[in-house]
Every structure is written in structure tokens, then in C-alpha cells.
Design a protein around this motif. Structure first.
Motif, mmCIF file in Angstrom:
data_model
loop_
_atom_site.group_PDB
_atom_site.id
_atom_site.type_symbol
_atom_site.label_atom_id
_atom_site.label_comp_id
_atom_site.label_asym_id
_atom_site.label_seq_id
_atom_site.Cartn_x
_atom_site.Cartn_y
_atom_site.Cartn_z
ATOM 1 N N CYS A 1 -2.949 1.949 -4.538
ATOM 2 C CA CYS A 1 -2.714 3.378 -4.351
ATOM 3 C C CYS A 1 -3.975 4.155 -4.723
ATOM 4 O O CYS A 1 -4.907 3.610 -5.313
ATOM 5 N N GLY A 2 -3.973 5.416 -4.352
ATOM 6 C CA GLY A 2 -5.115 6.262 -4.655
ATOM 7 C C GLY A 2 -4.959 6.878 -6.029
ATOM 8 O O GLY A 2 -3.862 6.967 -6.573
ATOM 9 N N SER A 3 -6.073 7.269 -6.597
ATOM 10 C CA SER A 3 -6.020 7.910 -7.915
ATOM 11 C C SER A 3 -7.008 9.066 -7.967
ATOM 12 O O SER A 3 -8.190 8.900 -7.667
ATOM 13 N N GLY B 1 -9.073 11.785 -10.213
ATOM 14 C CA GLY B 1 -9.509 11.983 -11.595
ATOM 15 C C GLY B 1 -8.653 13.105 -12.156
ATOM 16 O O GLY B 1 -8.598 14.177 -11.572
ATOM 17 N N ARG B 2 -7.950 12.874 -13.242
ATOM 18 C CA ARG B 2 -7.032 13.895 -13.762
ATOM 19 C C ARG B 2 -7.540 14.421 -15.088
ATOM 20 O O ARG B 2 -8.098 13.705 -15.883
ATOM 21 N N HIS B 3 -7.279 15.673 -15.284
ATOM 22 C CA HIS B 3 -7.550 16.253 -16.594
ATOM 23 C C HIS B 3 -6.609 17.433 -16.792
ATOM 24 O O HIS B 3 -5.909 17.833 -15.863
ATOM 25 N N ILE C 1 4.329 1.707 2.254
ATOM 26 C CA ILE C 1 5.467 2.532 1.816
ATOM 27 C C ILE C 1 5.049 3.993 1.742
ATOM 28 O O ILE C 1 3.966 4.329 1.256
ATOM 29 N N HIS C 2 5.945 4.844 2.246
ATOM 30 C CA HIS C 2 5.836 6.282 1.997
ATOM 31 C C HIS C 2 7.178 6.756 1.465
ATOM 32 O O HIS C 2 8.222 6.416 2.023
ATOM 33 N N VAL C 3 7.148 7.542 0.404
ATOM 34 C CA VAL C 3 8.386 8.023 -0.202
ATOM 35 C C VAL C 3 8.569 9.514 0.097
ATOM 36 O O VAL C 3 7.644 10.312 -0.081
ATOM 37 N N VAL C 4 9.765 9.839 0.548
ATOM 38 C CA VAL C 4 10.132 11.244 0.751
ATOM 39 C C VAL C 4 10.971 11.662 -0.445
ATOM 40 O O VAL C 4 12.005 11.051 -0.724
ATOM 41 N N ARG D 1 -10.142 5.104 -6.679
ATOM 42 C CA ARG D 1 -10.508 6.464 -7.079
ATOM 43 C C ARG D 1 -10.883 7.288 -5.842
ATOM 44 O O ARG D 1 -11.775 6.915 -5.086
ATOM 45 N N LEU D 2 -10.165 8.360 -5.666
ATOM 46 C CA LEU D 2 -10.386 9.207 -4.489
ATOM 47 C C LEU D 2 -11.555 10.144 -4.745
ATOM 48 O O LEU D 2 -11.753 10.608 -5.875
ATOM 49 N N PRO D 3 -12.336 10.434 -3.702
ATOM 50 C CA PRO D 3 -13.457 11.348 -3.886
ATOM 51 C C PRO D 3 -12.966 12.729 -4.303
ATOM 52 O O PRO D 3 -11.879 13.135 -3.893
ATOM 53 N N GLY E 1 1.202 13.538 -15.953
ATOM 54 C CA GLY E 1 1.154 12.209 -15.352
ATOM 55 C C GLY E 1 0.985 12.308 -13.853
ATOM 56 O O GLY E 1 0.991 13.385 -13.278
ATOM 57 N N SER E 2 0.825 11.189 -13.211
ATOM 58 C CA SER E 2 0.634 11.164 -11.771
ATOM 59 C C SER E 2 1.339 9.931 -11.230
ATOM 60 O O SER E 2 1.733 9.049 -11.989
ATOM 61 N N THR E 3 1.492 9.887 -9.924
ATOM 62 C CA THR E 3 2.117 8.707 -9.317
ATOM 63 C C THR E 3 1.325 7.459 -9.675
ATOM 64 O O THR E 3 1.891 6.441 -10.086
ATOM 65 N N ALA E 4 -0.002 7.552 -9.521
ATOM 66 C CA ALA E 4 -0.845 6.377 -9.795
ATOM 67 C C ALA E 4 -0.640 5.886 -11.224
ATOM 68 O O ALA E 4 -0.497 4.687 -11.479
ATOM 69 N N ASN E 5 -0.609 6.816 -12.146
ATOM 70 C CA ASN E 5 -0.438 6.481 -13.563
ATOM 71 C C ASN E 5 0.902 5.783 -13.802
ATOM 72 O O ASN E 5 0.981 4.761 -14.489
ATOM 73 N N PHE F 1 0.858 -1.185 0.000
ATOM 74 C CA PHE F 1 0.000 0.000 0.000
ATOM 75 C C PHE F 1 0.893 1.232 0.000
ATOM 76 O O PHE F 1 1.655 1.463 0.945
ATOM 77 N N ALA F 2 0.816 2.004 -1.087
ATOM 78 C CA ALA F 2 1.607 3.236 -1.210
ATOM 79 C C ALA F 2 0.774 4.392 -0.673
ATOM 80 O O ALA F 2 -0.331 4.648 -1.168
ATOM 81 N N THR F 3 1.311 5.063 0.325
ATOM 82 C CA THR F 3 0.542 6.158 0.920
ATOM 83 C C THR F 3 1.323 7.472 0.916
ATOM 84 O O THR F 3 2.511 7.489 1.253
ATOM 85 N N ASP F 4 0.637 8.539 0.542
ATOM 86 C CA ASP F 4 1.269 9.863 0.616
ATOM 87 C C ASP F 4 1.044 10.486 1.997
ATOM 88 O O ASP F 4 1.428 11.619 2.240
ATOM 89 N N LEU F 5 0.390 9.751 2.879
ATOM 90 C CA LEU F 5 0.124 10.168 4.261
ATOM 91 C C LEU F 5 -0.742 11.430 4.334
ATOM 92 O O LEU F 5 -0.730 12.133 5.342
ATOM 93 N N PRO G 1 12.799 9.388 -5.985
ATOM 94 C CA PRO G 1 11.626 9.662 -6.817
ATOM 95 C C PRO G 1 10.497 8.682 -6.457
ATOM 96 O O PRO G 1 10.732 7.468 -6.400
ATOM 97 N N THR G 2 9.322 9.222 -6.206
ATOM 98 C CA THR G 2 8.226 8.411 -5.656
ATOM 99 C C THR G 2 7.911 7.182 -6.502
ATOM 100 O O THR G 2 7.902 6.051 -6.001
ATOM 101 N N LYS G 3 7.686 7.418 -7.781
ATOM 102 C CA LYS G 3 7.292 6.312 -8.660
ATOM 103 C C LYS G 3 8.355 5.199 -8.641
ATOM 104 O O LYS G 3 8.058 4.019 -8.452
HETATM 105 P P1 AMP Z 1 -0.780 11.484 -6.900
HETATM 106 O O1 AMP Z 1 -0.620 10.834 -8.239
HETATM 107 O O2 AMP Z 1 0.427 12.204 -6.421
HETATM 108 O O3 AMP Z 1 -2.032 12.274 -6.799
HETATM 109 O O4 AMP Z 1 -0.952 10.298 -5.835
HETATM 110 C C1 AMP Z 1 -1.794 9.232 -6.084
HETATM 111 C C2 AMP Z 1 -1.458 8.110 -5.125
HETATM 112 O O5 AMP Z 1 -0.073 7.770 -5.266
HETATM 113 C C3 AMP Z 1 -1.632 8.422 -3.657
HETATM 114 O O6 AMP Z 1 -2.980 8.257 -3.231
HETATM 115 C C4 AMP Z 1 -0.727 7.369 -3.047
HETATM 116 O O7 AMP Z 1 -1.369 6.091 -3.074
HETATM 117 C C5 AMP Z 1 0.433 7.353 -4.019
HETATM 118 N N1 AMP Z 1 1.478 8.306 -3.586
HETATM 119 C C6 AMP Z 1 1.608 9.616 -3.925
HETATM 120 N N2 AMP Z 1 2.669 10.175 -3.325
HETATM 121 C C7 AMP Z 1 3.231 9.190 -2.583
HETATM 122 C C8 AMP Z 1 4.374 9.128 -1.712
HETATM 123 N N3 AMP Z 1 5.144 10.202 -1.481
HETATM 124 N N4 AMP Z 1 4.670 7.949 -1.128
HETATM 125 C C9 AMP Z 1 3.924 6.849 -1.374
HETATM 126 N N5 AMP Z 1 2.834 6.851 -2.169
HETATM 127 C C10 AMP Z 1 2.486 7.991 -2.762
#
Ligand code: AMP
Length: 140
Positions: A106-108, A110-112, A36-39, A137-139, A119-123, A7-11, A87-89
Motif C-alpha cells: 500500500c501507499g504511505s 509522510g504523516r505529521h 482490493i478497493h474498499v468503499v 512512500r508516496l511523493p 493514524g492512517s490506513t497504511a499505519n 495491493f490495496a488501492t484507494d484508486l 471500514p478500510t483497514k
Molecule cells: P491513507 O492512509 O488513507 O493515506 O492511504 C494510504 C494507502 O492505504 C493508500 O495508498 C492505499 O494503498 C491504501 N488505501 C487507502 N484507502 C483505501 C481504500 N479505500 N481501499 C483500499 N486501499 C486503500
């Protein structure tokens, strides 16, 4: 079924929403759960600008603390809580491979517009992972 979930979390505040899904998936599969959380490293000038000596060290410590709390909530032991710097990804994908995760959650958003182009982390995780990926999909 899945045996090893990452589970990837941005906290962020959105974590509360995501952990219900993660908890449900772990309960359903009986899988081991890793967090996992990435700094992301800060550019050197930010230290001088903010006047704080070791921002990165502080961020890492705060991330460990936050992940420990999340670990308590989700019953994840310390050796399955990962704080990575880089780098997070890349870090999410590297850890998924290292621990042989068979599902990354991970969370996603809706992007436009521009954010979709950038791009996004989820992508990135979705397209780079060797295992299954569940994007929640996040609210709005
Ligand atoms: P984002 O694409 O940045 O909007 O993030 C989408 C999802 O990617 C988040 O809901 C997390 O599941 C994951 N994510 C984003 N940033 C991080 C991070 N720094 N560490 C771990 N997971 C992350």
C-alpha cells in the motif's frame, strides 16, 4: 519469496505511481496479484442531503469499473479483483487473511501533526497484518 500479493488501492491519482512498484514486485517474485478497493459506508443522512438515491451502489459500481481497468493494466483476472464495503483497514486485513496473502502493498504518506495522531490506513495495516507489508512512500 512472495507468492500471493495483495495491493490495496484507494484508486486515487497516486495509483499510477504505485502500480509501477506493484508491477515490479510481481515481476520479480512471479507472485499472484490481488487488488482490493474498499468503499466506506456513508452515513444515512448523506443520501437525503445529496439527493442521490443509491450513492453507495454507484460508488461500488464505479469501484468495480475502476478496478477492472486496473486489472487490465496489471493483468489481474476478475476473480482477483475485490471491492469490499466497510471500514478500510478491517476489510484489507480480513481479505489478506482470507486469501492467505503473504505480502500487502500500500501507499504511505509522510504523516505529521494531527493526521499522525489519528493514524492512517497504511499505519493500521502495517500494525494489524499477519504477513509482510510493503509501504511505498508516496511523493509529497
Ligand atoms: P491513507 O492512509 O488513507 O493515506 O492511504 C494510504 C494507502 O492505504 C493508500 O495508498 C492505499 O494503498 C491504501 N488505501 C487507502 N484507502 C483505501 C481504500 N479505500 N481501499 C483500499 N486501499 C486503500
Amino acid at each position: 519469496m512472495y507468492k500471493n500479493i495483495l495491493f490495496a488501492t484507494d484508486l486515487s491519482q497516486e495509483t499510477e505511481y504505485l502500480i509501477k512498484k506493484v508491477h515490479g514486485m510481481r515481476g520479480y517474485t512471479g507472485a499472484k496479484l490481488n487488488l482490493i478497493h474498499v468503499v466506506e459506508p456513508l452515513p444515512g443522512y448523506s443520501y437525503a442531503y445529496l439527493g442521490i438515491e443509491d450513492i453507495e451502489g454507484q460508488l461500488i459500481q464505479e469501484s468495480h469499473d475502476a478496478l477492472a481497468k486496473l486489472g487490465e493494466q496489471l493483468n489481474v483476472p476478475a476473480d482477483a479483483q475485490w471491492v469490499e464495503v466497510g471500514p478500510t483497514k478491517t476489510k484489507i486485513l480480513q481479505l489478506a487473511a482470507k486469501i492467505n496473502a503473504d505480502l500487502v502493498m500500500c501507499g504511505s504518506h509522510g504523516r505529521h501533526g494531527l493526521s499522525l495522531l489519528l493514524g492512517s490506513t497504511a499505519n493500521s495495516v502495517l500494525h494489524g497484518a499477519k504477513c509482510d507489508v510493503l509501504m511505498v512512500r508516496l511523493p509529497e
